[in-house]
Design a protein around this motif. Structure first.
Motif, PDB file in Angstrom:
ATOM      1  N   PRO A 170       0.821  -1.146  -0.081  1.00 51.71           N
ATOM      2  CA  PRO A 170      -0.132  -0.015   0.076  1.00 51.71           C
ATOM      3  C   PRO A 170       0.988   1.271   0.064  1.00 51.71           C
ATOM      4  CG  PRO A 170      -0.083  -0.980   2.113  1.00 51.71           C
ATOM      5  CD  PRO A 170       0.866  -2.068   1.154  1.00 51.71           C
ATOM      6  N   ARG A 171       0.140   2.420  -0.545  1.00 52.48           N
ATOM      7  CA  ARG A 171       0.968   3.613  -0.463  1.00 52.48           C
ATOM      8  C   ARG A 171      -0.122   4.677  -0.364  1.00 52.48           C
ATOM      9  NH1 ARG A 171       2.858   3.767  -6.910  1.00 52.48           N
ATOM     10  NH2 ARG A 171       0.951   4.898  -7.664  1.00 52.48           N
ATOM     11  N   PHE A 172       0.580   5.779  -0.080  1.00 49.82           N
ATOM     12  CA  PHE A 172      -0.461   7.114   0.264  1.00 49.82           C
ATOM     13  C   PHE A 172      -0.792   7.577  -1.057  1.00 49.82           C
ATOM     14  CE2 PHE A 172       1.835   7.569   4.398  1.00 49.82           C
ATOM     15  CZ  PHE A 172       0.989   6.815   5.140  1.00 49.82           C
ATOM     16  N   ALA A 173      -1.824   8.241  -1.120  1.00 52.22           N
ATOM     17  CA  ALA A 173      -2.600   8.854  -2.076  1.00 52.22           C
ATOM     18  C   ALA A 173      -1.561   9.943  -2.671  1.00 52.22           C
ATOM     19  CB  ALA A 173      -3.789   9.504  -1.910  1.00 52.22           C
ATOM     20  N   ASP A 174      -1.141   9.983  -3.982  1.00 54.18           N
ATOM     21  CA  ASP A 174      -0.427  11.128  -4.836  1.00 54.18           C
ATOM     22  C   ASP A 174      -1.307  12.250  -5.046  1.00 54.18           C
ATOM     23  OD1 ASP A 174       1.080  12.615  -6.266  1.00 54.18           O
ATOM     24  OD2 ASP A 174       2.448  10.869  -6.982  1.00 54.18           O
ATOM     25  N   LEU A 175      -1.329  13.183  -4.418  1.00 55.15           N
ATOM     26  CA  LEU A 175      -1.913  14.603  -4.398  1.00 55.15           C
ATOM     27  C   LEU A 175      -1.754  15.081  -5.758  1.00 55.15           C
ATOM     28  CD1 LEU A 175      -2.620  13.836  -1.302  1.00 55.15           C
ATOM     29  CD2 LEU A 175      -2.608  16.224  -0.867  1.00 55.15           C
ATOM     30  N   GLY A 176      -0.666  15.492  -6.088  1.00 57.02           N
ATOM     31  CA  GLY A 176      -0.310  16.262  -7.295  1.00 57.02           C
ATOM     32  C   GLY A 176      -0.787  15.351  -8.661  1.00 57.02           C
ATOM     33  N   LEU A 177      -0.468  13.706  -8.614  1.00 64.22           N
ATOM     34  CA  LEU A 177      -0.693  13.166  -9.492  1.00 64.22           C
ATOM     35  C   LEU A 177      -2.292  12.899  -9.865  1.00 64.22           C
ATOM     36  CD1 LEU A 177       0.254  11.183 -12.006  1.00 64.22           C
ATOM     37  CD2 LEU A 177       0.218   9.230 -10.288  1.00 64.22           C
ATOM     38  N   GLU A 178      -3.002  13.139  -8.754  1.00 61.37           N
ATOM     39  CA  GLU A 178      -4.422  12.574  -8.831  1.00 61.37           C
ATOM     40  C   GLU A 178      -5.290  13.813  -8.639  1.00 61.37           C
ATOM     41  OE1 GLU A 178      -6.104   8.957  -7.569  1.00 61.37           O
ATOM     42  OE2 GLU A 178      -4.225   8.380  -6.686  1.00 61.37           O
ATOM     43  N   GLY A 179      -4.636  14.959  -8.409  1.00 56.43           N
ATOM     44  CA  GLY A 179      -5.409  16.438  -8.191  1.00 56.43           C
ATOM     45  C   GLY A 179      -6.301  16.222  -7.146  1.00 56.43           C
ATOM     46  N   LEU A 180      -5.900  15.841  -5.943  1.00 54.58           N
ATOM     47  CA  LEU A 180      -6.707  15.611  -4.667  1.00 54.58           C
ATOM     48  C   LEU A 180      -6.206  16.743  -3.853  1.00 54.58           C
ATOM     49  CD1 LEU A 180      -5.985  11.793  -4.029  1.00 54.58           C
ATOM     50  CD2 LEU A 180      -8.161  12.818  -5.214  1.00 54.58           C
ATOM     51  N   PRO A 181      -7.637  17.110  -3.022  1.00 54.81           N
ATOM     52  CA  PRO A 181      -7.166  18.112  -1.916  1.00 54.81           C
ATOM     53  C   PRO A 181      -6.203  17.752  -0.636  1.00 54.81           C
ATOM     54  CG  PRO A 181      -9.287  17.393  -1.607  1.00 54.81           C
ATOM     55  CD  PRO A 181      -8.867  16.713  -3.034  1.00 54.81           C
ATOM     56  N   ASN A 182      -5.978  18.407   0.036  1.00 56.06           N
ATOM     57  CA  ASN A 182      -4.743  18.259   1.078  1.00 56.06           C
ATOM     58  C   ASN A 182      -5.733  17.210   2.133  1.00 56.06           C
ATOM     59  OD1 ASN A 182      -2.865  19.982   0.103  1.00 56.06           O
ATOM     60  ND2 ASN A 182      -3.707  21.866   1.315  1.00 56.06           N
ATOM     61  N   ALA A 183      -6.959  17.148   2.081  1.00 59.80           N
ATOM     62  CA  ALA A 183      -7.319  16.144   3.179  1.00 59.80           C
ATOM     63  C   ALA A 183      -7.011  14.730   2.861  1.00 59.80           C
ATOM     64  CB  ALA A 183      -9.067  16.326   3.144  1.00 59.80           C
ATOM     65  N   TRP A 184      -6.532  14.569   1.654  1.00 58.06           N
ATOM     66  CA  TRP A 184      -5.711  13.164   1.276  1.00 58.06           C
ATOM     67  C   TRP A 184      -4.655  13.095   1.707  1.00 58.06           C
ATOM     68  CZ3 TRP A 184      -8.967   9.229  -0.398  1.00 58.06           C
ATOM     69  CH2 TRP A 184     -10.143   9.582  -0.669  1.00 58.06           C
ATOM     70  N   MET A 185      -3.989  14.027   2.423  1.00 59.38           N
ATOM     71  CA  MET A 185      -2.451  13.855   2.741  1.00 59.38           C
ATOM     72  C   MET A 185      -2.403  12.662   3.566  1.00 59.38           C
ATOM     73  SD  MET A 185       0.551  15.053   2.207  1.00 59.38           S
ATOM     74  CE  MET A 185       0.343  16.981   1.587  1.00 59.38           C
ATOM     75  N   GLY A 186      -1.361  11.752   3.589  1.00 58.56           N
ATOM     76  CA  GLY A 186      -1.275  10.740   4.142  1.00 58.56           C
ATOM     77  C   GLY A 186      -2.217   9.371   4.474  1.00 58.56           C
ATOM     78  N   VAL A 187      -3.018   9.582   3.414  1.00 52.32           N
ATOM     79  CA  VAL A 187      -4.281   8.587   3.449  1.00 52.32           C
ATOM     80  C   VAL A 187      -3.899   7.707   2.331  1.00 52.32           C
ATOM     81  CG1 VAL A 187      -6.764   8.459   2.945  1.00 52.32           C
ATOM     82  CG2 VAL A 187      -6.013  10.505   4.300  1.00 52.32           C
ATOM     83  N   THR A 188      -4.225   6.286   2.454  1.00 56.04           N
ATOM     84  CA  THR A 188      -4.102   5.236   1.790  1.00 56.04           C
ATOM     85  C   THR A 188      -5.385   5.163   1.059  1.00 56.04           C
ATOM     86  OG1 THR A 188      -2.640   3.948   2.820  1.00 56.04           O
ATOM     87  CG2 THR A 188      -3.973   2.835   1.296  1.00 56.04           C
ATOM     88  N   LYS A 189      -5.419   5.709  -0.393  1.00 55.93           N
ATOM     89  CA  LYS A 189      -6.728   5.559  -0.857  1.00 55.93           C
ATOM     90  C   LYS A 189      -7.472   4.080  -1.838  1.00 55.93           C
ATOM     91  CE  LYS A 189      -8.944   8.323  -4.870  1.00 55.93           C
ATOM     92  NZ  LYS A 189     -10.341   8.587  -4.137  1.00 55.93           N
TER      93      LYS A 189
END
Length: 536
Positions: A170-189
């Protein structure tokens, strides 16, 4: 209500409103009616719990209407699922295995906390990944972070087949790659898991109900053993061994280092995944899946009342355990009742018993009616009240009936240990094996192949006669006039449709409430059950 209090909580406060909603929810779950504020104040933990159930069994209740076989469909069931299957999954799509070679095949399951789908890689390519078919679990809300579930899956040893495994770290969500807001920082999507080709135990049960083909006793014992092996993994970190000389199941030595057991909280047929393996010749192997609500609980540490209450609603209505739904929670002696909040391996045992009861009876267990059996349980007088009296009307052996009823004891301390269950199950299987009992044919377990949803019908066309082409005419070039571009068409209005609420009530029936929502709304719920956290 001014001036009225319950344990120091004003009855007109927001805190009491939450308490009242929770109190009445569990009353309704147990077939009781709601109480008003004063009624709750006058009843809550004023007296010790009184058992009022009469001993003995009863005749079987009517089974639910038979539904047709549910054939899995390729692609999305609606527009939203189609869009989801067409998305990019960065955990599996990269330079070596590009997105163009991956295909979202179909949605395997969808719930309040996420969606699971099947992705497949083009097997005609020269360069293939280690796993060409994977199950992808994805959450849409960062509050449902998959990190804890991933850690629990990694905690279970890889040498067992009885639990679903990850095929990618598992890995944390890549905010830049997927265009996600900061709420996804450190979250496994997402979790990338092994794909199970034979569906779930619920899929198999539905097919058997549709064809009215009861499971043989031999099959039920084999499934029972598989489920016990699965929850033994959760409790000991390894499956139980078996001493062929003493004919007793034994706890593996390495289990002494495990220390803490995992309580699943959401064991049910749809979370038992099936696969065909060489190690299980007669039935599909049963894999424990979906650890999203699982908790590591050390039985040597006493949980606080707040912690015990927090776990009450973990799971699925209809599969809660007495530790969660019992009205002993409202009694004065709740903490010494031997039931309320006593979570541990026996919680997993109860849910396995509920699954086995459902496989035997073709309907969900009635959790409202507990009883004291008139006969024996595992050859001795009943230790206390249990659930599922209708199984006494089935044609299965007393040994199987009694072992299921033992798993369903109201008090966790009365339920059998995992070594006892393993010993009893093997003791029942050995004579059947020696008698040469024929297993059910594999065709009765095999999942149907998925079919295309609404495949296009192309009518046959007679071939047209071949006519040689005429020479092209010589024409002057035409210069089109300059015309202003047409305005962009207005977006189509969103069409609202009436959906029936998808929430499953405690008695196993689907909520009858309806609600108008935009077309393609995922997991439609009525206003009463719209809160997916409270009503997962």
């Amino acid at each position: 209500m001014a001036g009225l209090y319950l344990y120091g909580i004003p009855l007109d406060s927001a805190e009491f409103e939450r308490f009242r909603d929770d109190y009445n929810y569990w009353l309704r779950y147990n077939g009781r009616v709601d109480l008003d504020d004063e009624g709750i104040r006058d009843a809550y933990r004023r007296d010790n719990f009184v058992t009022a159930n009469a001993p003995g069994g009863r005749v079987a209740t009517a089974a639910k209407p038979v539904r047709p076989i549910d054939v899995p469909m390729l692609g999305g069931r609606d527009f939203a699922e189609g869009v989801w299957l067409a998305q990019r999954v960065p955990e599996i799509m990269n330079y070596s295995f590009p997105a163009v070679n991956w295909k979202g095949v179909r949605v395997l399951g969808r719930g309040g906390m996420g969606t699971v789908g099947h992705w497949s890689y083009d097997k005609t390519q020269a360069n293939l990944p280690l796993t060409c078919d994977v199950a992808v679990k994805e959450i849409m809300d960062p509050r449902y972070d998959l990190t804890d579930e991933a850690n629990l899956m990694l905690k279970i040893p890889e040498n067992s087949e009885h639990a679903l495994r990850l095929v990618k770290d598992p890995r944390f969500a890549d905010l830049g790659l997927e265009g996600l807001p900061n709420a996804w920082m450190g979250v496994t999507k997402r979790l990338i898991m092994e794909y199970y080709t034979q569906g779930t135990l619920l899929d198999l049960l539905k097919r058997r109900i549709a064809t009215q083909t009861k499971f043989s006793e031999y099959t039920l014992w084999l499934i029972f053993e598989c489920l016990i092996d699965g929850i033994s993994l959760l409790e000991y970190g390894e499956e139980l061994g078996f001493n062929a000389v003493s004919k007793q199941a034994v706890i593996p030595p390495l289990a002494l280092d495990w220390k803490q057991g995992i309580v699943h909280f959401d064991l049910k047929p749809s979370n038992i995944l099936l696969e065909k393996t060489r190690s299980h010749a007669y039935t599909p192997i049963c894999k424990i899946g979906d650890l999203g609500l699982a908790q590591v609980i050390d039985v040597n540490i006493t949980l606080s009342e707040e912690k015990k209450k927090m776990y009450r609603s973990d799971g699925t209505p209809g599969y809660y355990t007495p530790e969660q739904f019992s009205l002993r929670w409202n009694a004065l002696d709740w903490d010494t009742s031997g039931v309320a909040g006593l979570y541990g391996y026996a919680t997993n045992v109860w849910q396995v018993g509920a699954i086995m009861w459902e496989l035997a009876m073709f309907r969900r267990l009635n959790q409202v009616s507990n009883f004291l059996p008139a006969g024996t349980i595992n050859g001795v007088a009943p230790l206390g009240e249990t659930y599922g009296r209708d199984i006494e009307t089935s044609t299965y052996s007393n040994g199987l009936q009694e072992l299921i009823l033992a798993c369903l004891y109201e008090k966790p301390g009365f339920r059998p240990t995992l070594p006892f269950l393993k010993t009893k199950i093997i003791g029942a299987l050995e004579p059947l094996d020696s008698q040469g009992v024929e297993p059910e044919p594999w065709a009765s377990f095999r999942a149907p192949d998925p079919v295309e949803r609404n495949p296009p019908v192309v009518p046959p066309v007679d071939p047209a006669p071949i006519i040689p082409p005429a020479p092209p005419p010589v024409v002057a070039p035409i210069v089109p006039p300059l015309v202003a571009p047409a305005p962009a068409p207005a977006p189509a209005p969103v069409r609202n449709v009436i959906y029936r609420c998808t929430f499953i009530l405690a008695d196993g029936s689907q909520c009858k409430n309806q609600r108008k929502l935009p077309f393609g709304a995922p997991n439609p719920r009525c206003t009463t059950h719209a809160n997916l956290v409270r009503y997962p």
